[in-house]
Design a protein around this motif. Structure first.
Motif, mmCIF file in Angstrom:
data_model
loop_
_atom_site.group_PDB
_atom_site.id
_atom_site.type_symbol
_atom_site.label_atom_id
_atom_site.label_comp_id
_atom_site.label_asym_id
_atom_site.label_seq_id
_atom_site.Cartn_x
_atom_site.Cartn_y
_atom_site.Cartn_z
ATOM 1 N N SER A 1 -14.352 -4.009 -1.770
ATOM 2 C CA SER A 1 -13.252 -2.349 -2.227
ATOM 3 C C SER A 1 -11.528 -2.291 -2.726
ATOM 4 O O SER A 1 -11.805 -1.724 -4.285
ATOM 5 C CB SER A 1 -13.481 -1.365 -0.773
ATOM 6 O OG SER A 1 -14.283 -1.008 -0.261
ATOM 7 N N ASN A 2 -10.946 -3.417 -1.972
ATOM 8 C CA ASN A 2 -9.759 -2.971 -2.302
ATOM 9 C C ASN A 2 -9.591 -4.678 -3.209
ATOM 10 O O ASN A 2 -8.504 -4.647 -3.932
ATOM 11 C CB ASN A 2 -9.137 -2.972 -0.845
ATOM 12 C CG ASN A 2 -8.376 -1.949 -0.933
ATOM 13 O OD1 ASN A 2 -8.942 -0.978 -1.500
ATOM 14 N ND2 ASN A 2 -8.948 -2.008 0.558
ATOM 15 N N TYR B 1 -8.738 4.825 -4.529
ATOM 16 C CA TYR B 1 -7.571 4.095 -4.885
ATOM 17 C C TYR B 1 -7.292 3.563 -6.210
ATOM 18 O O TYR B 1 -8.553 3.513 -6.653
ATOM 19 C CB TYR B 1 -7.791 3.378 -3.519
ATOM 20 C CG TYR B 1 -8.290 4.020 -2.498
ATOM 21 C CD1 TYR B 1 -7.326 3.585 -1.513
ATOM 22 C CD2 TYR B 1 -9.766 4.453 -1.801
ATOM 23 C CE1 TYR B 1 -7.241 4.604 -0.224
ATOM 24 C CE2 TYR B 1 -9.899 5.008 -0.348
ATOM 25 C CZ TYR B 1 -7.954 4.785 0.584
ATOM 26 O OH TYR B 1 -8.052 5.367 1.454
ATOM 27 N N ARG B 2 -6.351 3.450 -6.584
ATOM 28 C CA ARG B 2 -5.457 2.634 -7.721
ATOM 29 C C ARG B 2 -5.463 1.333 -7.474
ATOM 30 O O ARG B 2 -4.502 1.398 -6.399
ATOM 31 C CB ARG B 2 -5.067 3.629 -8.789
ATOM 32 C CG ARG B 2 -5.000 4.850 -8.452
ATOM 33 C CD ARG B 2 -6.258 5.789 -9.335
ATOM 34 N NE ARG B 2 -6.410 6.667 -8.876
ATOM 35 C CZ ARG B 2 -7.750 6.828 -9.485
ATOM 36 N NH1 ARG B 2 -8.860 6.712 -9.912
ATOM 37 N NH2 ARG B 2 -8.164 8.912 -9.336
ATOM 38 N N TYR B 3 -5.445 0.535 -8.468
ATOM 39 C CA TYR B 3 -4.722 -0.816 -8.198
ATOM 40 C C TYR B 3 -4.177 -1.595 -9.828
ATOM 41 O O TYR B 3 -4.496 -1.085 -10.780
ATOM 42 C CB TYR B 3 -5.797 -1.635 -8.295
ATOM 43 C CG TYR B 3 -6.848 -1.006 -6.962
ATOM 44 C CD1 TYR B 3 -6.237 -1.985 -5.650
ATOM 45 C CD2 TYR B 3 -7.703 -0.205 -7.181
ATOM 46 C CE1 TYR B 3 -7.415 -1.350 -4.569
ATOM 47 C CE2 TYR B 3 -8.524 0.231 -5.822
ATOM 48 C CZ TYR B 3 -7.986 -0.375 -5.195
ATOM 49 O OH TYR B 3 -8.913 0.022 -4.077
ATOM 50 N N ARG C 1 -13.560 -0.600 -5.586
ATOM 51 C CA ARG C 1 -13.508 0.460 -6.394
ATOM 52 C C ARG C 1 -12.537 0.304 -7.453
ATOM 53 O O ARG C 1 -12.319 1.583 -8.540
ATOM 54 C CB ARG C 1 -11.752 0.939 -4.820
ATOM 55 C CG ARG C 1 -12.667 2.115 -3.945
ATOM 56 C CD ARG C 1 -11.599 2.324 -2.767
ATOM 57 N NE ARG C 1 -12.099 2.319 -1.668
ATOM 58 C CZ ARG C 1 -11.212 2.508 -0.774
ATOM 59 N NH1 ARG C 1 -10.694 1.937 -0.820
ATOM 60 N NH2 ARG C 1 -12.083 3.162 0.759
ATOM 61 N N ASP C 2 -11.974 -0.583 -8.008
ATOM 62 C CA ASP C 2 -11.525 -0.433 -9.267
ATOM 63 C C ASP C 2 -12.343 -0.255 -10.627
ATOM 64 O O ASP C 2 -11.711 -0.430 -11.815
ATOM 65 C CB ASP C 2 -10.282 -1.912 -9.765
ATOM 66 C CG ASP C 2 -11.044 -3.655 -10.320
ATOM 67 O OD1 ASP C 2 -12.307 -3.182 -9.143
ATOM 68 O OD2 ASP C 2 -10.815 -3.676 -10.615
ATOM 69 N N ARG D 1 -15.868 5.245 0.263
ATOM 70 C CA ARG D 1 -15.045 4.824 1.678
ATOM 71 C C ARG D 1 -16.080 3.180 1.347
ATOM 72 O O ARG D 1 -16.510 2.863 0.864
ATOM 73 C CB ARG D 1 -15.691 5.792 1.997
ATOM 74 C CG ARG D 1 -15.200 7.106 2.820
ATOM 75 C CD ARG D 1 -13.955 7.707 2.478
ATOM 76 N NE ARG D 1 -14.031 8.737 2.951
ATOM 77 C CZ ARG D 1 -13.080 9.673 2.044
ATOM 78 N NH1 ARG D 1 -13.372 8.989 0.614
ATOM 79 N NH2 ARG D 1 -13.553 10.647 1.874
ATOM 80 N N ARG E 1 1.261 -0.939 0.105
ATOM 81 C CA ARG E 1 0.064 0.376 -0.173
ATOM 82 C C ARG E 1 0.205 0.956 0.137
ATOM 83 O O ARG E 1 1.704 1.482 0.639
ATOM 84 C CB ARG E 1 -1.054 -0.223 1.145
ATOM 85 C CG ARG E 1 -2.194 -1.351 1.225
ATOM 86 C CD ARG E 1 -2.700 -1.308 2.282
ATOM 87 N NE ARG E 1 -3.619 0.004 2.005
ATOM 88 C CZ ARG E 1 -4.995 -0.588 2.339
ATOM 89 N NH1 ARG E 1 -5.321 -1.657 2.903
ATOM 90 N NH2 ARG E 1 -6.348 0.096 1.481
ATOM 91 N N GLN F 1 -11.753 2.418 -21.726
ATOM 92 C CA GLN F 1 -11.242 2.833 -20.684
ATOM 93 C C GLN F 1 -10.729 3.800 -21.202
ATOM 94 O O GLN F 1 -11.085 5.415 -21.457
ATOM 95 C CB GLN F 1 -10.928 2.426 -19.390
ATOM 96 C CG GLN F 1 -11.940 1.572 -18.179
ATOM 97 C CD GLN F 1 -11.414 0.865 -17.515
ATOM 98 O OE1 GLN F 1 -9.693 0.676 -17.536
ATOM 99 N NE2 GLN F 1 -11.888 0.911 -15.916
ATOM 100 N N ILE G 1 -1.412 -0.798 -4.323
ATOM 101 C CA ILE G 1 -3.121 -0.165 -3.734
ATOM 102 C C ILE G 1 -2.371 1.528 -3.984
ATOM 103 O O ILE G 1 -1.119 1.545 -2.587
ATOM 104 C CB ILE G 1 -3.909 -0.808 -2.861
ATOM 105 C CG1 ILE G 1 -3.912 -2.403 -2.912
ATOM 106 C CG2 ILE G 1 -4.693 0.333 -1.783
ATOM 107 C CD1 ILE G 1 -4.717 -2.939 -1.412
#
Lengths: 504, 317
Positions: free
Chosen positions: B202-203, A104-106, B152-153, B162, A35, A64, A115
């Motif tokens: 979320s993650n 948040y990006r992955y 979230r992705d 959140r 992270r 995208q 993350i």
């Protein structure tokens, strides 16, 4: 292909050993996700950097990209879309062209997944930066090669360090705009190292890069532009970073809920937030102090013979004890601090700031209790100095405070355990989260003497040698701003006390 | 006091799966933590169950979180009446198999007014049969927390979401004034009528979902796997042609081919992809080289940029 393609050694290895590549792929999941937080001033190119990371690791899909191309209208001269549009997901952000909230990006390479907490650069959103930093293992700090270290860059480094981040990557971006000048890179890195030392940051990797051109982000720039640089690319540096672990200290299990599906089973459910446990170990239940032994560690998959920090488990104890949500089950020989008074640092997150003496809700782990907060000093972000005698702490302010509880509180220091040393404050009127805080120490009451107001002092009279020893300790140095020292003879002291008598 | 002799110990099953890799284990631990936290802090939680792969993972995690107890809240399915037939059969089978409390809600007004994706357009139809229906169901149940499987992705506005997402009494989301969320300390304090949407996934990324399904052997609706199926091409999408309510337009014809779905929603709004992936391994292999995102198959996400944010503000998940 990702970073490994850019380094000669890795691609050669893959050629010689045909099984190297699948093995590396399988290895991608051998680590927990890293992270990280990206921070820096506005216009340092943060969105471009993250866009580049996602683009070059193939985390952006074609549809995208098409939407992106449609929305950005014109592309830049490299034929790439406007990355900021990919990242700024809220309408208000697109309209104003700035990042407001943490996102948040992955992305993943063959070695590891990441993350990213992508945080706003604007000063008024410093609180969002603190939010992103709270869970990060590493901070990528951006600096524009043309501008060097800006005040906002220093601010962000200070906040990140305060929130317990130990690993930093200094990304000296837009190096192409200073003709890949090594001297400029060296100067900025040196400035940062010097500054970082004052924050206690030791792990720093400085990388010259052009996020726009994709140099030293995922792919190495090579000799054409920066023959003088032979360090890692950003992604290589990230692949090598370590994920923090709370396994070293004592066992901690904040109890989330009691599971009692039938008369024959009673288990305590929670996530291990420090240390390790195995059946047979003796534990104490705080705050009551009751002692028991662990009988079983139950999970859906199997009954386990051990649990370590991070594991979500159900503990069964060997006797009937009174345990409820908010209690903490801890190892008997390495217990956290319990008490009514603690010192902490906190970041004020809302426009109302933190009001002295107001009673807030404090949530730490699974425990929620009432607390009153006395601000002691405030960090001046531009200089890194703590300014004493703070009263209220305004939004975005970082302050040292004293916490006073009605009931016993249970903490480790944040330094020792990021899970059991952290807390949030909730305003009882708005129910909003108004601060994030970190415990620095427990305050012991010296025979009932308590400082009631900021500015008051307890006066100790000590022999010179003892005073010197005390003043040389770390704990004293850390709290230097709360003390004042005067050397005086006994007769001077007697005069001083008689003058001060009216105040005492 | 020692436990009495009758108290049973939980025993290990004779055969257990290999342990999860650290990456998935970390994601699983986080999700279980969120489930337990919400269940402990809220009066009346509910889990949105859409029958898709993310919901299947969500349900699996909920069962893990509360083991050896039952899942301590009901599952809510908002049935638009335009779901794939296989989804409904799968839903009922799962509810029975895992002893779950299942609540199914359909917007009666929408049904009475015969609002369909064909007659009213995808946007209006979604507003009524999904978003409005969801608000009705949450109000009717008096739920103060609702779990959802959003990641979230998936989409740009969801990247800002959140884990505990605060909603006003009329279910509005205000993305500009979200509560800060530090560490894993979630603020579950709300007033009467307000609620929280909680997102344990979320993650997770799409690849994580599939790897976890594989590692944990989680049952899925067969539509995720390629098979010879009838379809119609419309507006650049391949729509499954098995429901008698699908009326062919001039020039359209029913074809047959190996197709599967990356996401599942209402059949008239969900496009299939050509695929030969009939097993989980093949699906994952296909995914790892995929160049388009999964939501591309969803008509409702393509209407305009920021359309998801707009829907979310109005109460959509």
């Amino acid at each position: 292909m990702t970073a490994s393609a850019s380094t000669g050694a890795a691609s050669t290895g893959a050629t010689i050993l045909p099984f190297a590549e699948p093995a590396a792929k399988a290895g991608a999941r051998d680590m927990r996700p890293l992270r990280l937080i990206t921070c820096g001033s506005v216009d340092d190119g943060k969105s471009t950097l993250i866009g580049r990371l996602l683009w070059d690791t193939k985390a952006v899909k074609e549809d995208q990209a098409t939407t992106l191309a449609r929305d950005s209208g014109s592309q830049n001269d490299l034929g790439l879309p406007d990355f900021a549009l990919l990242l700024d997901g809220l309408q208000a952000e697109r309209e104003q062209g700035i990042t407001i909230d943490v996102a948040y990006r992955y992305f993943a390479t063959e070695r590891r997944s990441f993350i990213v907490a992508d945080t706003p650069g604007h000063e008024q959103y410093t609180r969002n930066m603190a939010t992103g930093a709270s869970t990060a293992d590493l901070a990528v700090l951006l600096a524009d090669a043309r501008a060097g270290l800006l005040e906002q860059t220093r601010r962000h480094a200070t906040i990140a360090a305060l929130m317990g981040i130990k690993q930093f990557v200094l990304a000296v971006n837009k190096i192409d705009l200073v003709d890949y000048d090594e001297a400029i890179f060296d100067q900025i890195s040196q400035d940062f190292r010097q500054f970082a030392q004052s924050l206690g940051i030791r792990q720093i990797t400085a990388i010259p890069m052009s996020a726009l051109k994709g140099e030293n982000v995922v792919y190495a720039a090579g000799d054409a532009s920066m023959p003088w640089y032979d360090g890692p690319t950003l992604v290589e540096a990230l692949e090598l970073a370590t994920v923090r672990s709370a396994q070293a200290g004592g066992f901690r299990l904040p109890v989330q809920r009691v599971s009692r599906p039938g008369e024959s089973f009673r288990g305590y459910q929670g996530t291990v937030s420090g240390g390790a446990i195995k059946p047979g170990d003796s534990v104490a239940i705080l705050p009551s102090g009751t002692v028991a032994n662990v009988k079983q560690i139950v999970t859906f998959d199997l009954v386990r013979n051990a649990a370590v920090a991070g594991d979500a488990v159900t503990l069964v104890l060997d006797r009937q004890v009174d345990v409820s949500r908010g209690d903490m089950i801890v190892s008997i020989d390495a217990q956290p601090m319990t008490g009514h008074h603690f010192d902490a640092q906190l970041v004020a997150l809302q426009p109302g700031g933190i009001e002295p003496g107001k009673r807030y809700w404090l949530k730490s782990g699974t425990r929620r209790q009432r607390v009153s907060v006395e601000p002691l000093s405030q960090l001046e972000l531009a200089t890194g100095n703590w300014l004493p005698h703070a009263t209220a702490l305004g939004m975005n302010a970082i302050g040292k405070v004293r916490l006073s509880f009605d009931e016993q509180a249970i903490f480790d220091t944040y330094e020792q355990n990021r899970a059991t040393g952290a807390f949030i404050l909730i305003d009882p009127d708005t129910l909003n989260t108004v601060a994030g805080g970190m415990i620095t120490a427990q305050r012991t009451d010296l025979g009932g003497i308590q400082i009631q107001r900021e500015g008051e002092r307890i006066i100790l009279s000590l022999p010179a040698d003892l005073a010197e020893q005390l003043m040389a300790t770390d704990i004293f140095l850390k709290r230097r701003d709360e003390t004042s020292i005067r050397r005086m003879t006994a007769s001077q002291a007697s005069e001083f006390f008689s003058d001060a008598a009216s105040d005492i | 006091m020692p436990l009495s002799a009758q108290e049973t110990e939980i025993k290990n099953p004779p055969v257990s799966r290999p342990p999860l890799d650290p990456h998935l284990k970390a994601l699983e631990n986080e999700a279980i933590h969120i489930f337990r936290e919400v269940a402990a802090e809220f009066e009346k939680p509910v889990m949105l169950y859409s029958i898709g792969k993310d919901s299947s993972v969500l349900l699996h995690l909920a069962r893990k979180a509360f083991f050896p107890g039952r899942v301590p809240f009901p599952l809510l399915h908002v049935d638009t009446t335009w779901k794939f037939q296989e989804m409904i059969a799968f839903r009922d089978e799962i509810a029975e198999k895992y002893d779950l409390d299942l609540v199914v809600h359909t917007n009666a007004r929408g049904k009475a007014e015969n609002i369909t994706p064909f007659t009213h357009g995808s946007s209006f139809y979604t507003d009524v049969m999904k978003t409005e229906a969801l608000r009705q169901a949450l109000d009717a149940g008096g739920y103060d927390a609702a779990f959802g499987g959003a990641r979230r992705d998936e989409e740009a506005s969801r990247a800002k979401e959140r884990i505990y997402s605060f909603r006003t009494p009329d279910h509005k989301w205000d993305p500009r004034n979200q509560r800060p969320e530090l560490w894993n300390i979630y603020n579950g304090m709300i007033r009467q009528g307000e609620s929280v949407r909680a997102f344990p996934l979320s993650n997770w990324t799409e690849v994580d979902i599939w790897r976890y399904i594989q590692a944990e052997d989680i049952p899925l609706v067969p539509l995720y796997y390629a098979a010879e199926r009838p379809y119609v091409e419309r507006d650049g999408m391949m729509i499954l042609a098995e429901d008698p309510r699908l009326e062919l337009k001039p020039g359209e014809e029913v074809r047959h081919g190996m197709i599967r779905f990356r996401t599942l929603g209402c059949f008239p709004l969900t496009g299939a992809i050509r695929s030969s992936a009939t097993t989980l391994e093949e699906v994952i292999a296909e995914l790892e080289i995929a160049t388009v995102s999964e939501r591309q198959g969803r008509a409702i996400d393509r209407d305009q940029s920021g359309s998801m944010e707009k829907k979310k503000r109005e109460g959509y998940f």
